[in-house]
Design a protein around this motif. Sequence first.
Motif, PDB file in Angstrom:
ATOM      1  N   PRO A   1       0.737  -1.192  -0.127  1.00  0.00           N
ATOM      2  CA  PRO A   1       0.022  -0.136  -0.102  1.00  0.00           C
ATOM      3  C   PRO A   1       0.887   1.237   0.020  1.00  0.00           C
ATOM      4  CG  PRO A   1       0.070  -0.927   2.251  1.00  0.00           C
ATOM      5  CD  PRO A   1       0.733  -1.886   1.191  1.00  0.00           C
ATOM      6  N   PRO A   2       0.297   2.465  -0.382  1.00  0.00           N
ATOM      7  CA  PRO A   2       1.182   3.688  -0.295  1.00  0.00           C
ATOM      8  C   PRO A   2       1.782   3.846   0.960  1.00  0.00           C
ATOM      9  CG  PRO A   2      -0.913   3.892  -1.445  1.00  0.00           C
ATOM     10  CD  PRO A   2      -0.963   2.529  -0.786  1.00  0.00           C
ATOM     11  N   GLY A   3       3.294   4.127   1.081  1.00  0.00           N
ATOM     12  CA  GLY A   3       3.952   4.236   1.938  1.00  0.00           C
ATOM     13  C   GLY A   3       4.077   2.944   2.942  1.00  0.00           C
ATOM     14  N   GLY A   4       3.810   1.753   2.302  1.00  0.00           N
ATOM     15  CA  GLY A   4       3.937   0.630   3.073  1.00  0.00           C
ATOM     16  C   GLY A   4       5.120  -0.325   2.581  1.00  0.00           C
ATOM     17  N   ASP A   5       5.775   0.162   1.849  1.00  0.00           N
ATOM     18  CA  ASP A   5       7.228  -0.598   1.281  1.00  0.00           C
ATOM     19  C   ASP A   5       8.317  -0.411   2.402  1.00  0.00           C
ATOM     20  OD1 ASP A   5       9.133  -1.839  -0.190  1.00  0.00           O
ATOM     21  OD2 ASP A   5       9.457  -0.269  -1.643  1.00  0.00           O
ATOM     22  N   LEU A   6       8.245  -1.147   3.053  1.00  0.00           N
ATOM     23  CA  LEU A   6       9.099  -1.284   4.445  1.00  0.00           C
ATOM     24  C   LEU A   6      10.341  -2.208   4.472  1.00  0.00           C
ATOM     25  CD1 LEU A   6       5.991  -1.337   6.806  1.00  0.00           C
ATOM     26  CD2 LEU A   6       7.603   0.694   6.063  1.00  0.00           C
ATOM     27  N   ASN A   7      10.899  -2.781   3.307  1.00  0.00           N
ATOM     28  CA  ASN A   7      11.904  -3.524   3.169  1.00  0.00           C
ATOM     29  C   ASN A   7      13.233  -2.934   3.672  1.00  0.00           C
ATOM     30  OD1 ASN A   7      12.614  -6.472   1.910  1.00  0.00           O
ATOM     31  ND2 ASN A   7      14.221  -5.140   1.180  1.00  0.00           N
ATOM     32  N   TRP A   8      13.198  -1.361   3.431  1.00  0.00           N
ATOM     33  CA  TRP A   8      14.356  -1.006   4.022  1.00  0.00           C
ATOM     34  C   TRP A   8      14.463  -0.978   5.590  1.00  0.00           C
ATOM     35  CZ3 TRP A   8      13.889   3.196   7.298  1.00  0.00           C
ATOM     36  CH2 TRP A   8      12.551   3.802   7.205  1.00  0.00           C
ATOM     37  N   THR A   9      13.313  -1.313   6.133  1.00  0.00           N
ATOM     38  CA  THR A   9      13.316  -0.945   7.964  1.00  0.00           C
ATOM     39  C   THR A   9      13.654  -2.660   8.411  1.00  0.00           C
ATOM     40  OG1 THR A   9      10.919  -1.829   8.050  1.00  0.00           O
ATOM     41  CG2 THR A   9      11.396   0.345   7.557  1.00  0.00           C
ATOM     42  N   ILE A  10      14.228  -3.420   7.605  1.00  0.00           N
ATOM     43  CA  ILE A  10      14.573  -4.773   8.517  1.00  0.00           C
ATOM     44  C   ILE A  10      15.459  -4.162   9.501  1.00  0.00           C
ATOM     45  CG2 ILE A  10      15.766  -6.964   8.010  1.00  0.00           C
ATOM     46  CD1 ILE A  10      13.253  -6.858   6.803  1.00  0.00           C
ATOM     47  N   ASP A  11      15.494  -4.811  10.554  1.00  0.00           N
ATOM     48  CA  ASP A  11      16.108  -4.751  11.958  1.00  0.00           C
ATOM     49  C   ASP A  11      15.870  -3.351  12.636  1.00  0.00           C
ATOM     50  OD1 ASP A  11      17.015  -7.255  11.152  1.00  0.00           O
ATOM     51  OD2 ASP A  11      18.889  -6.291  10.411  1.00  0.00           O
ATOM     52  N   TYR A  12      15.484  -2.470  11.807  1.00  0.00           N
ATOM     53  CA  TYR A  12      15.140  -1.020  12.330  1.00  0.00           C
ATOM     54  C   TYR A  12      13.998  -1.034  13.322  1.00  0.00           C
ATOM     55  CZ  TYR A  12      13.063   3.752  12.158  1.00  0.00           C
ATOM     56  OH  TYR A  12      12.538   4.961  12.442  1.00  0.00           O
ATOM     57  N   PRO A  13      14.162  -0.116  14.585  1.00  0.00           N
ATOM     58  CA  PRO A  13      15.314   0.698  14.845  1.00  0.00           C
ATOM     59  C   PRO A  13      16.179  -0.171  15.880  1.00  0.00           C
ATOM     60  CG  PRO A  13      13.324   1.263  16.450  1.00  0.00           C
ATOM     61  CD  PRO A  13      13.036   0.017  15.210  1.00  0.00           C
ATOM     62  N   ARG A  14      15.928  -1.349  16.204  1.00  0.00           N
ATOM     63  CA  ARG A  14      16.808  -2.140  17.538  1.00  0.00           C
ATOM     64  C   ARG A  14      18.385  -2.162  17.051  1.00  0.00           C
ATOM     65  NH1 ARG A  14      15.092  -7.403  20.629  1.00  0.00           N
ATOM     66  NH2 ARG A  14      16.957  -7.986  21.650  1.00  0.00           N
ATOM     67  N   SER A  15      18.616  -2.641  15.873  1.00  0.00           N
ATOM     68  CA  SER A  15      19.746  -2.728  15.345  1.00  0.00           C
ATOM     69  C   SER A  15      20.670  -1.518  15.374  1.00  0.00           C
ATOM     70  CB  SER A  15      19.654  -3.402  14.070  1.00  0.00           C
ATOM     71  OG  SER A  15      21.283  -3.456  13.385  1.00  0.00           O
ATOM     72  N   ASP A  16      19.973  -0.384  14.749  1.00  0.00           N
ATOM     73  CA  ASP A  16      20.727   0.814  14.643  1.00  0.00           C
ATOM     74  C   ASP A  16      21.079   1.351  16.143  1.00  0.00           C
ATOM     75  OD1 ASP A  16      19.439   2.008  11.812  1.00  0.00           O
ATOM     76  OD2 ASP A  16      18.473   0.369  12.770  1.00  0.00           O
ATOM     77  N   ARG A  17      20.113   1.441  17.057  1.00  0.00           N
ATOM     78  CA  ARG A  17      20.451   1.870  18.270  1.00  0.00           C
ATOM     79  C   ARG A  17      21.492   1.211  19.094  1.00  0.00           C
ATOM     80  NH1 ARG A  17      14.034   4.103  18.966  1.00  0.00           N
ATOM     81  NH2 ARG A  17      14.216   5.173  16.823  1.00  0.00           N
ATOM     82  N   HIS A  18      21.467  -0.081  19.035  1.00  0.00           N
ATOM     83  CA  HIS A  18      22.301  -0.822  19.744  1.00  0.00           C
ATOM     84  C   HIS A  18      23.752  -0.494  19.128  1.00  0.00           C
ATOM     85  CE1 HIS A  18      19.732  -4.344  21.252  1.00  0.00           C
ATOM     86  NE2 HIS A  18      19.437  -3.466  21.831  1.00  0.00           N
ATOM     87  N   LEU A  19      23.810  -0.423  17.805  1.00  0.00           N
ATOM     88  CA  LEU A  19      25.071  -0.241  16.958  1.00  0.00           C
ATOM     89  C   LEU A  19      25.623   1.131  17.447  1.00  0.00           C
ATOM     90  CD1 LEU A  19      27.269  -0.686  15.021  1.00  0.00           C
ATOM     91  CD2 LEU A  19      25.751   0.266  13.353  1.00  0.00           C
ATOM     92  N   LEU A  20      24.850   2.178  17.321  1.00  0.00           N
ATOM     93  CA  LEU A  20      25.149   3.307  17.957  1.00  0.00           C
ATOM     94  C   LEU A  20      25.749   3.583  19.276  1.00  0.00           C
ATOM     95  CD1 LEU A  20      22.774   5.337  15.786  1.00  0.00           C
ATOM     96  CD2 LEU A  20      25.268   5.612  15.295  1.00  0.00           C
ATOM     97  N   GLU A  21      25.027   2.894  20.142  1.00  0.00           N
ATOM     98  CA  GLU A  21      25.587   2.880  21.614  1.00  0.00           C
ATOM     99  C   GLU A  21      26.765   2.235  21.685  1.00  0.00           C
ATOM    100  OE1 GLU A  21      22.685   0.585  23.946  1.00  0.00           O
ATOM    101  OE2 GLU A  21      21.157   2.245  23.810  1.00  0.00           O
TER     102      GLU A  21
END
Length: 277
Positions: free
Chosen positions: A65-85
Amino acid sequence: MRFRSAIVLVGAVLGLWGVLRAQRPFKEYQAMEYENFPLPADWNQKTEWTRARLRYPSVYARYSPPGGDLNWTIDYPRSDRHLLEGVRRLTRIDTRSVEQIVDLDGSDDIYNWPMLYAVEVGHWVLPDDQVAQLREFLLRGGFLMVDDFHGDEPYHNVFSEWQVFRASMDKVFPGRIIEDLDNSNPIFHTIYDLDQRFQVAGWQWSQTGREYEAGETGKVPHWRAIYDDKGRVMVAICHNMDLGDAWEWSDDPRYPERWASLAYRIAMNYFVYDLTH
């Protein structure tokens, strides 16, 4: 009076130009796997750097659906925030513990974020305008790290994830070769000496017991790159591994420490390499 008015007008124009070029503020987006993931205390801290995550269109866009292409969000945001910590603990890089989502939307915002990460690029499909801006971003000195795509065998008897990745990447740089990184490359020695690397498995290992995700050609990890004209790595390609899952599950005792440890060390080396080369 006319001279003063001209100065005021020029000042106003420059001020507006500065606002338009300012970094976009942090924003959370709908994700495929997580909702209401806790924000760290430093989420709105003004820092010198953070790792940006690329929002891109995928092969699944036509079915979403419009705005629903979420493939780029795999692991987001848990992965990002653990990494940046981890970046805050393991380096002197002045960063906050939240990611920045960026788009190849034709604006200048992407040029504010020198380190760009894209996940599951075996499913991305970049249109021509985004291809052109990604090329410009990289040639200006930007750095792209791609991760979590696997194998050379076709899926659904159509294309392999490597072929799908190459289809867009070859449009970005039609004349540049993708090369295997040599152990002597500085990117493996900026902080940690990483001559002894191995495949970093994703969380799927806990269900399947397999360290690879795609047939026989998915068993061998590949550390690859595209270089600029001066020999600097512009695109770091992590094929047949899942560093994103390693960061995501690094706080879970069920996920092996040796994979998480290597994933963090690779990230620290890549980030410092980008800032120093």
